[in-house]
Design an enzyme around this catalytic site. Structure first.
Site, mmCIF file in Angstrom:
data_model
loop_
_atom_site.group_PDB
_atom_site.id
_atom_site.type_symbol
_atom_site.label_atom_id
_atom_site.label_comp_id
_atom_site.label_asym_id
_atom_site.label_seq_id
_atom_site.Cartn_x
_atom_site.Cartn_y
_atom_site.Cartn_z
ATOM 1 C CD GLU A 37 -3.082 6.163 -4.194
ATOM 2 O OE1 GLU A 37 -1.859 5.923 -4.130
ATOM 3 O OE2 GLU A 37 -3.637 6.491 -5.259
ATOM 4 C CG ASN A 62 1.552 5.245 -5.104
ATOM 5 O OD1 ASN A 62 1.088 4.241 -5.655
ATOM 6 N ND2 ASN A 62 0.786 6.201 -4.608
ATOM 7 C CG ASP A 74 -9.737 0.002 -9.697
ATOM 8 O OD1 ASP A 74 -9.992 -0.281 -10.884
ATOM 9 O OD2 ASP A 74 -8.590 -0.031 -9.234
ATOM 10 C CG HIS A 76 -1.832 2.582 -6.502
ATOM 11 N ND1 HIS A 76 -1.436 3.813 -6.966
ATOM 12 C CD2 HIS A 76 -2.390 1.967 -7.568
ATOM 13 C CE1 HIS A 76 -1.737 3.938 -8.243
ATOM 14 N NE2 HIS A 76 -2.319 2.818 -8.639
#
EC number: 3.5.99.6
Length: 250
Positions: free
Chosen positions: A142, A135, A66, A137
């Protein structure tokens, strides 16, 4: 699938060994790389062992997971800058075969399509490194991201921006969007290694262990991969059932 190590340094030595074995087996291997503090000891150990063993990395191709939209490659918090600091400038990588999304590209959607296509044209990723967010990811995928996703633009959640704000002077400086490798791109890798270290990852690793494969927990997708390893240090594994974890021999 879950292996527990005493500390991050032990994980780094193990993963560095796997990477070197992959390179020695296939000197033109395609590596999927990640950033963040979890990967720093891995890259430090890899640089050390490559030098010690005189391993040739010049035939490698790399694709990073990313990049932030809005940050150029010379920005200290861009992932291209991170990779140069921790790996690319320390070993004899051929720079035109080190791929990251361009955070300043004029057409991000076109770039996303091209990025996935470049990975496919390279024969897919031989070994993909992953971290995990609090979370669940992976990359910047997400909760709720489709398992069929290819490289795409994502709005960063407030929690992800808060988690990453420690690298910036203030939360206001954290970008609000990123380009990330899609979950299908990740799952087409031939081997996946997910690393989690520290107390702050203990809760999400317990959730990952217990979770079914669900788009609400993106990292759970690797449970359906035929060649995936999850490597944890003792702090990240503290909420897992002790008798259900494989203890790594180091």
């Amino acid at each position: 699938m879950f292996y527990v190590f005493p500390n991050p340094q032990a994980i780094a030595e193990y993963v560095s060994g796997l990477l070197i074995a992959q390179i020695q087996k296939k000197n033109n291997a395609v590596l999927g790389l990640a950033t963040g503090s979890t990967m720093e000891p891995v890259y430090a150990k890899l640089c050390e062992q490559v030098a010690q063993q005189n391993v040739d990395v010049s035939g490698l191709t790399t694709f990073n997971l990313d990049e932030y939209i809005g940050l150029g490659s010379d920005h200290p918090q861009s992932y291209r800058y991170y990779m140069r600091q921790h790996l690319f400038n320390r070993l004899a990588f051929v720079q035109h075969r080190t791929f990251l999304p361009d955070g300043l590209c004029a057409d991000s959607l076109q770039q996303c399509e091209q990025y996935s296509r470049q990975i496919q044209q390279a024969g897919h990723i031989d070994l993909q490194l992953l971290g995990i967010g609090n979370n669940g990811h992976i990359g910047f995928n997400e909760p709720g991201t489709s398992f069929a996703s290819r490289t795409h633009v994502v709005p960063l959640t407030e929690q992800t921006r808060i988690d990453n704000s420690r690298f910036f002077d203030s939360l206001d400086e954290v970008p609000t969007q990123a380009i990330t490798l899609g979950l299908q791109d990740i799952m087409e890798s031939k081997q996946i290694i997910l690393i989690a270290t520290g107390t702050n990852k203990a809760q999400i690793m317990a959730e990952l262990y217990e979770s079914p494969v669900s788009e609400q927990l993106p990292a759970s997708v690797i449970k359906s991969h035929p060649n995936a390893l999850v490597l944890l240090d003792e702090l990240a594994a503290q909420f897992l059932p002790a008798d259900l974890c494989n203890v790594a021999v180091v």
